[in-house]
Design a protein around this motif. Structure first.
Motif, short mmCIF file in Angstrom:
data_model
loop_
_atom_site.label_atom_id
_atom_site.label_comp_id
_atom_site.label_asym_id
_atom_site.label_seq_id
_atom_site.Cartn_x
_atom_site.Cartn_y
_atom_site.Cartn_z
N THR A 1 -1.51 -11.76 0.00
CA THR A 1 -1.39 -12.90 0.93
C THR A 1 -2.35 -12.74 2.10
N ASP B 1 -5.33 -15.38 3.10
CA ASP B 1 -5.43 -15.97 4.44
C ASP B 1 -6.77 -15.64 5.08
N LYS C 1 -9.36 -17.93 3.13
CA LYS C 1 -9.10 -19.36 3.30
C LYS C 1 -9.31 -19.81 4.74
N ASN C 2 -8.87 -18.99 5.68
CA ASN C 2 -8.92 -19.38 7.09
C ASN C 2 -10.13 -18.81 7.83
N GLN D 1 -11.02 -15.83 8.70
CA GLN D 1 -10.58 -14.97 9.79
C GLN D 1 -11.62 -13.90 10.13
#
Length: 338
Positions: free
Chosen positions: A110, A114, A117-118, A120
Motif C-alpha cells: 500500500t 501511494d 500514485k500520489n 510522493q
C-alpha cells in the motif's frame, strides 16, 4: 535452478550463452568514458560495514529505482509482481503464521502504491519500505537457517546507515536516469520483464526493467571492472527472449503463462555508484550466429526439459506436449543456407 544459477553451474548452458555474449571491448559507455575503466569516478562510496548489507541495499535500490520510474511514467505496475511477495509466502510456510501477508506485506504494498500514485517525496519511510521488501526478496533467494527467528529476520539492522547509502544512490539515479532523459513521462516501460516458457525452462529469469526498448540491469557494486557473469546474464535474457519469439513464430499459443510480448536488442548495465551506463546492441550480432545459438538452446532444452512436465500446474489450459513439440522442431531446424 534460475538463469544465473544455470549459467554458473551448467557448463553446456553457459557455453551456449557465450556464443553471443559480448566481451569487454564490445561495450560502449554513454558518457564517452572507456567502459569498465578507472576513468570512472566514485559518486557514492561503497563502505557498508557488513557484507550482507551490500546485497540488501542492491535489492532495495532496484525497488526504489523502479518506483521512481513508475512515478515518472505514472505507472503503478512498478509496485506489482515483486519478488518480495514470494519471500513473504515462503516466510508464512516456514512459520505457519498465515496472517503475515495482511499484517506485514499488505502495508508495504500500500505504501508503494501511494508513493507512485500520489508522486510522493523520496523519504526515509519509503526507503525503509524498500529495505523491508528487499529483506523478503533476500529471504526468497536464500536457504532457511535451522535456528530461524521470524522477529529477528523482520528487523532491519543498521537501517540508518543503509538509508543514508540509498539516499546517495537515488540522488545519482535522479540525475543520470531521470534528469538526463533516460526515462520520461512518455517512455514505454516493462517492469520485471519475463520471458514466458523460456523463463519457466530455467526456473526463473526476470530482468529489472525495459525502458524504450532497452533492457537495464541495475548494479550497486563498488567494482567498476568488467565481470563476465554480468555479460552472460544480459546475454541470457536476450537469448531467452529470442527463443520465446521463435516459439511464438511457430504459432504455439501461451495459455495462462505470465509473460511479456517484448522485443529488445539493446542491453545496458547501470552502475549506480558511478552513474555510468555500459551498453551493448545485439543488433550487431551475426544473424547466423544468433540463429545457431537459438537452435543450440532448443537442443539443450529438448534433452533438459527441467520442470516442463509440471507446467500444467502454472497454466492449467496449457499442454506441455505443445511446448515439447515446439522446442523439438526448433532443435532439428536446419541452419540458414549459405
Amino acid at each position: 535452478m534460475s538463469l544465473t544459477s544455470r549459467i554458473k553451474n551448467n557448463k553446456e548452458f553457459r557455453e551456449i550463452i557465450s556464443k553471443i555474449s559480448p566481451i569487454k571491448e564490445d561495450y560502449i559507455n554513454l558518457s564517452g568514458k572507456t567502459p569498465f575503466s578507472n576513468e570512472y569516478s566514485y559518486l557514492v562510496e561503497s563502505d557498508l560495514p557488513h557484507a550482507g548489507d551490500s546485497s540488501l541495499v542492491g535489492m532495495a535500490f532496484d525497488c526504489l529505482a523502479r518506483f521512481r520510474i513508475g512515478q515518472v511514467t505514472k505507472n503503478t505496475d512498478a509496485g506489482q509482481y515483486l519478488t518480495a511477495l514470494s519471500g513473504m509466502k515462503k516466510l508464512q510456510r516456514k512459520t505457519l503464521d498465515f496472517k503475515l501477508t495482511d499484517e506485514y506485506y499488505v502495508p508495504l504494498h500500500t505504501a508503494v502504491y501511494d508513493f507512485i500514485k500520489n508522486n510522493q517525496e523520496l523519504t526515509d519511510d519509503i526507503m525503509l519500505v524498500a529495505l523491508r521488501l528487499a529483506k523478503l526478496e533476500q529471504f526468497f533467494r536464500m536457504r532457511v537457517p535451522k535456528n530461524f527467528d521470524k522477529n529477528e529476520f523482520l528487523t532491519i539492522q543498521r537501517s540508518d546507515i543503509l538509508i543514508s547509502d540509498l539516499k546517495e544512490l537515488m540522488v545519482v539515479f535522479e540525475e543520470r536516469f531521470v534528469s538526463d532523459g533516460i526515462v520520461n513521462e512518455k517512455s514505454e516501460v516493462i517492469f520485471n520483464p519475463s520471458f514466458g516458457i523460456s523463463s519457466f525452462l530455467v526456473d526463473g529469469a526476470d530482468a529489472d526493467v525495459i525502458v524504450d526498448g532497452v533492457l537495464y540491469d541495475f548494479k550497486t557494486t563498488g567494482n567498476f571492472k568488467y565481470d563476465s557473469k554480468d555479460s552472460l546474464q544480459l546475454s541470457g535474457y536476450f537469448l531467452l527472449n529470442q527463443f520465446l519469439r521463435e516459439i511464438e513464430d511457430k504459432n504455439f499459443i501461451m495459455f495462462g503463462l505470465n509473460y511479456d510480448k517484448i522485443s529488445f536488442e539493446k542491453v545496458c548495465l547501470y552502475k549506480a555508484r558511478f552513474g555510468e551506463f555500459e551498453c551493448f546492441d545485439f543488433g550487431v550480432v551475426n544473424e547466423e550466429l544468433l540463429s545457431d545459438a537459438v537452435i543450440s538452446l532448443a537442443k539443450y532444452f529438448d534433452t533438459n526439459p527441467g520442470r516442463l512436465n509440471t507446467i500444467f500446474l502454472a497454466a492449467p489450459l496449457t499442454d506441455p506436449e505443445d511446448y515439447k513439440d515446439a522446442i523439438h522442431s526448433i532443435a532439428i531446424k536446419n541452419k540458414t543456407p549459405q
